[in-house]
Design an enzyme around this catalytic site. Structure first.
Site, short mmCIF file in Angstrom:
data_model
loop_
_atom_site.label_atom_id
_atom_site.label_comp_id
_atom_site.label_asym_id
_atom_site.label_seq_id
_atom_site.Cartn_x
_atom_site.Cartn_y
_atom_site.Cartn_z
CG ASP A 14 -1.87 -1.19 1.22
OD1 ASP A 14 -2.22 -1.67 0.12
OD2 ASP A 14 -2.23 -1.66 2.32
N GLY A 16 1.55 3.00 -2.59
CA GLY A 16 1.10 3.91 -3.65
C GLY A 16 1.57 3.45 -5.02
CE LYS A 17 2.38 -2.44 -4.34
NZ LYS A 17 2.15 -2.06 -2.94
CB ALA A 40 -2.60 -6.42 -5.31
N GLY A 41 -4.47 -4.27 -3.85
CA GLY A 41 -5.47 -3.23 -4.13
C GLY A 41 -4.70 -2.00 -4.52
CG HIS A 42 -1.92 -2.05 -7.00
ND1 HIS A 42 -0.98 -2.60 -7.84
CD2 HIS A 42 -1.66 -2.59 -5.78
CE1 HIS A 42 -0.20 -3.44 -7.16
NE2 HIS A 42 -0.62 -3.46 -5.91
CD GLN A 231 0.88 -8.91 -2.56
OE1 GLN A 231 1.54 -9.58 -3.33
NE2 GLN A 231 -0.35 -8.55 -2.84
CE LYS A 338 -1.37 7.88 1.68
NZ LYS A 338 -2.30 6.77 1.93
CB SER A 339 5.80 13.94 1.70
OG SER A 339 5.52 14.11 0.35
P1 GDP Z 1 -0.75 0.35 -3.56
O1 GDP Z 1 -1.34 -0.94 -3.07
O2 GDP Z 1 0.72 0.41 -3.31
O3 GDP Z 1 -1.09 0.67 -4.98
O4 GDP Z 1 -1.39 1.49 -2.64
P2 GDP Z 1 -2.94 1.62 -2.25
O5 GDP Z 1 -3.70 2.09 -3.42
O6 GDP Z 1 -3.42 0.40 -1.54
O7 GDP Z 1 -2.84 2.74 -1.12
C1 GDP Z 1 -2.30 4.00 -1.36
C2 GDP Z 1 -3.37 5.07 -1.05
O8 GDP Z 1 -2.76 6.33 -0.91
C3 GDP Z 1 -4.39 5.22 -2.14
O9 GDP Z 1 -5.62 5.55 -1.58
C4 GDP Z 1 -3.83 6.36 -2.98
O10 GDP Z 1 -4.83 7.07 -3.67
C5 GDP Z 1 -3.24 7.22 -1.92
N1 GDP Z 1 -2.04 8.00 -2.30
C6 GDP Z 1 -1.05 7.67 -3.15
N2 GDP Z 1 -0.08 8.61 -3.14
C7 GDP Z 1 -0.47 9.55 -2.25
C8 GDP Z 1 0.11 10.75 -1.77
O11 GDP Z 1 1.21 11.15 -2.13
N3 GDP Z 1 -0.60 11.46 -0.83
C9 GDP Z 1 -1.81 11.05 -0.37
N4 GDP Z 1 -2.42 11.79 0.55
N5 GDP Z 1 -2.39 9.92 -0.82
C10 GDP Z 1 -1.73 9.17 -1.72
P1 IMO Z 2 -0.85 -4.18 -2.24
O1 IMO Z 2 -0.38 -4.74 -3.55
C1 IMO Z 2 -0.93 -4.62 2.10
C2 IMO Z 2 -0.91 -8.71 3.69
C3 IMO Z 2 -2.15 -9.18 4.40
C4 IMO Z 2 -1.53 -10.18 5.39
C5 IMO Z 2 -0.42 -10.80 4.57
C6 IMO Z 2 -0.79 -12.13 3.92
O2 IMO Z 2 -2.14 -3.48 -2.31
O3 IMO Z 2 0.23 -3.40 -1.59
P2 IMO Z 2 -2.32 -12.77 1.84
O4 IMO Z 2 -3.76 -12.49 1.56
O5 IMO Z 2 -1.37 -12.25 0.83
O6 IMO Z 2 -2.06 -14.21 2.15
O7 IMO Z 2 -2.02 -11.98 3.22
O8 IMO Z 2 -0.08 -9.86 3.57
N1 IMO Z 2 -1.14 -8.19 2.31
C7 IMO Z 2 -1.10 -6.89 1.99
N2 IMO Z 2 -0.95 -5.79 2.75
N3 IMO Z 2 -1.03 -4.49 0.75
C8 IMO Z 2 -1.16 -5.58 -0.03
O9 IMO Z 2 -1.14 -5.52 -1.37
C9 IMO Z 2 -1.24 -6.86 0.58
N4 IMO Z 2 -1.39 -8.10 0.12
C10 IMO Z 2 -1.31 -8.92 1.19
O10 IMO Z 2 -2.80 -8.13 5.06
O11 IMO Z 2 -0.94 -9.47 6.46
MG MG Z 3 -2.89 -1.62 -1.81
#
Ligand code: GDP
Ligand code: IMO
Ligand code: MG
Length: 425
Positions: A14, A16-17, A40-42, A231, A338-339
């Site tokens: 998470d 911010g990929k 994953a949740g991107h 991840q 996210k600075s």
């Molecule tokens: P990922 O799994 O690495 O793609 O990250 P996620 O999407 O799960 O979580 C990142 C969250 O931070 C998302 O809600 C993005 O919209 C948000 N985000 C990304 N970059 C920034 C940033 O620079 N500042 C803020 N405030 N939010 C950000």
């Molecule tokens: P993105 O790509 C954050 C964590 C789960 C758990 C551990 C194992 O969005 O960054 P799993 O379902 O993979 O067997 O869970 O890994 N986890 C993540 N945490 N971001 C993710 O993906 C994750 N994918 C798995 O919360 O601790």
């Molecule tokens: Mg994510």
């Protein structure tokens, strides 16, 4: 010879990929996911719209970009169908641009059920998985029992499905798990099975490829390719805080086996991290904050899971862990995300070492899960202003402090969720 660039998370996911892959995609012809699955949740945001991708690479929102789901990825056909249909409703048609590697393994509904059964059996020691079936699917892959996307065209696919499912049912009986009480994304196991087979049929209209040939030929022909990690390095099956990890190789090495490209073909390695730390699920997190500051990070940063909605654990930046991740993947360029979340902070702490077993160390100990590691902090002044065009002086000092510690330049600073809210250094 063109090389493949990699973007991967250096913390616990998470980082911010999704946002950065989307921002970089105009420079690439192909974006390829190499590991993980719908755990994953991107998130990608632009023009007031927000998309969350689970199985699909984050290049799909850029017209003309080809997106490959690589052999190292595991796929739930129902979740993938849902994602493709949602994108289609939003005007993004993936018929021509989405490719799926034949060798990618399938997550069966019974893999998801097993994930739930395993977690239940672990009780207090549960991993806190996303319950998407990740562990059981990778287990079957390694145990040579899995089914792959390329198998869905085979005439005995249904039989092979049934026999693997029966194997899973026996495992569930062994841990006394009742399938009838299970809900998968709000429906019963049996209803989910129906949706799953609809997903399998639906996916047949997409292009299945031998991803390793496809990518190596594309590179030979001068195409630019970006590999997108899921991840984060601290969840890596080998180097994360085992057993509180995911089940795939999250680091740069995972690109070679997850896409079929040789180490000599790897170009830049973009490593991405938040200006602080978050973690979802169980496992050690030395700099975790249980106070008001932790809550401020969670609220300001909207730190709630993009896949599960769970509140993310929040804490200060952990430099020994960041450096470890940089070493493991040979990161060439750092990106700090996210600075803006800490814009109002008067002071900011960063961990530079751990106190562990009466000694101070800058290395992550093997027994990180069973022993207490107390962080040693350095305190830095906050910048206390909004970031927009330039980098405030005190943020610049924060950045330099990190660069000095880790030894890799921070080339990209993100200050908001929108694809345009970035500063290049
Ligand atoms: P990922 O799994 O690495 O793609 O990250 P996620 O999407 O799960 O979580 C990142 C969250 O931070 C998302 O809600 C993005 O919209 C948000 N985000 C990304 N970059 C920034 C940033 O620079 N500042 C803020 N405030 N939010 C950000
Ligand atoms: P993105 O790509 C954050 C964590 C789960 C758990 C551990 C194992 O969005 O960054 P799993 O379902 O993979 O067997 O869970 O890994 N986890 C993540 N945490 N971001 C993710 O993906 C994750 N994918 C798995 O919360 O601790
Ligand atoms: Mg994510």
């Amino acid at each position: 010879m063109n090389k493949i660039d990699i973007l991967l998370g250096l913390q616990w996911g998470d980082e911010g990929k999704g946002k950065v892959v989307d921002a970089l995609t105009p420079n690439y012809d192909i974006v390829a996911r190499f590991q993980g699955g719908p755990n994953a949740g991107h998130t990608i945001e632009f023009e007031g719209k927000k998309f969350v991708l689970h199985n699909i690479p984050s290049g799909v929102l850029t017209p003309g970009c080809v997106n490959l789901i690589g052999n190292g990825v595991i796929i739930d056909p129902h979740i993938l169908k849902d994602e493709i249909e949602n994108l289609s409703k939003a005007g993004f048609n993936l018929r021509q641009t989405l490719m799926i590697a034949n060798r990618a393994h399938l997550i069966l509904p019974s893999h998801r059920a097993l994930d739930a059964a395993n977690e239940k059996a672990l009780g207090k020691m549960k991993v806190g998985t996303t319950l998407k079936g990740i562990g059981p699917t990778y287990t079957d892959k390694t145990a040579r029992k899995g089914l792959r996307i390329g198998d869905i065209a085979s005439p005995d696919f249904r039989n092979r499905y049934e026999s693997l499912k029966q194997h899973h049912l026996r495992q569930m009986t062994a841990v006394d798990f009742d399938l009838n009480g299970l809900q998968l994304d709000g429906v019963s196991f049996y209803e989910y099975e129906k949706l799953w087979f609809e997903g399998v049929e639906y996916l047949k209209q997409f292009q299945f490829v031998d991803g390793e040939y496809f990518l190596n030929e594309a590179l030979d022909n001068g195409k630019k390719v970006l590999a997108e990690g899921a991840q984060g390095s601290m969840l890596d099956v080998d180097f994360g805080s085992y057993p509180f990890v995911t089940s795939s190789s999250v680091i740069a090495a995972g690109v070679c086996s997850g896409l079929g490209v040789a180490p000599s073909r790897i170009g830049k390695v973009y490593g991405i991290f938040k200006a602080y730390c978050t973690r979802v699920g169980t496992g050690p997190f030395p700099t975790e904050l249980f106070d008001e500051t932790g809550e401020t990070l969670r609220q300001n940063g909207h730190e709630f899971g993009a896949t599960t909605g769970r509140p993310r654990r929040c804490g200060w930046l952990d430099l020994p862990a960041l450096k470890y991740a940089v070493i493991l993947s040979g990161v060439t360029d750092l990106m700090m995300m996210k600075s803006d979340v800490m814009d109002e902070f008067e002071t900011i702490k960063v961990a530079t070492a751990y106190r562990y077993n009466g000694k101070e160390t800058k290395q992550l100990p093997f027994a990180a899960c069973t022993e207490t590691m107390e962080p040693v902090y350095t305190e830095l002044p906050g910048w206390q202003q909004k970031i927009s065009n330039g980098i405030p002086e005190k943020l610049e000092s924060y950045i330099k402090f990190i660069e000095n510690y880790v030894g890799v330049p921070i080339k990209f600073v993100s200050y908001g969720p929108d694809r345009t809210q970035n500063i290049l250094r």
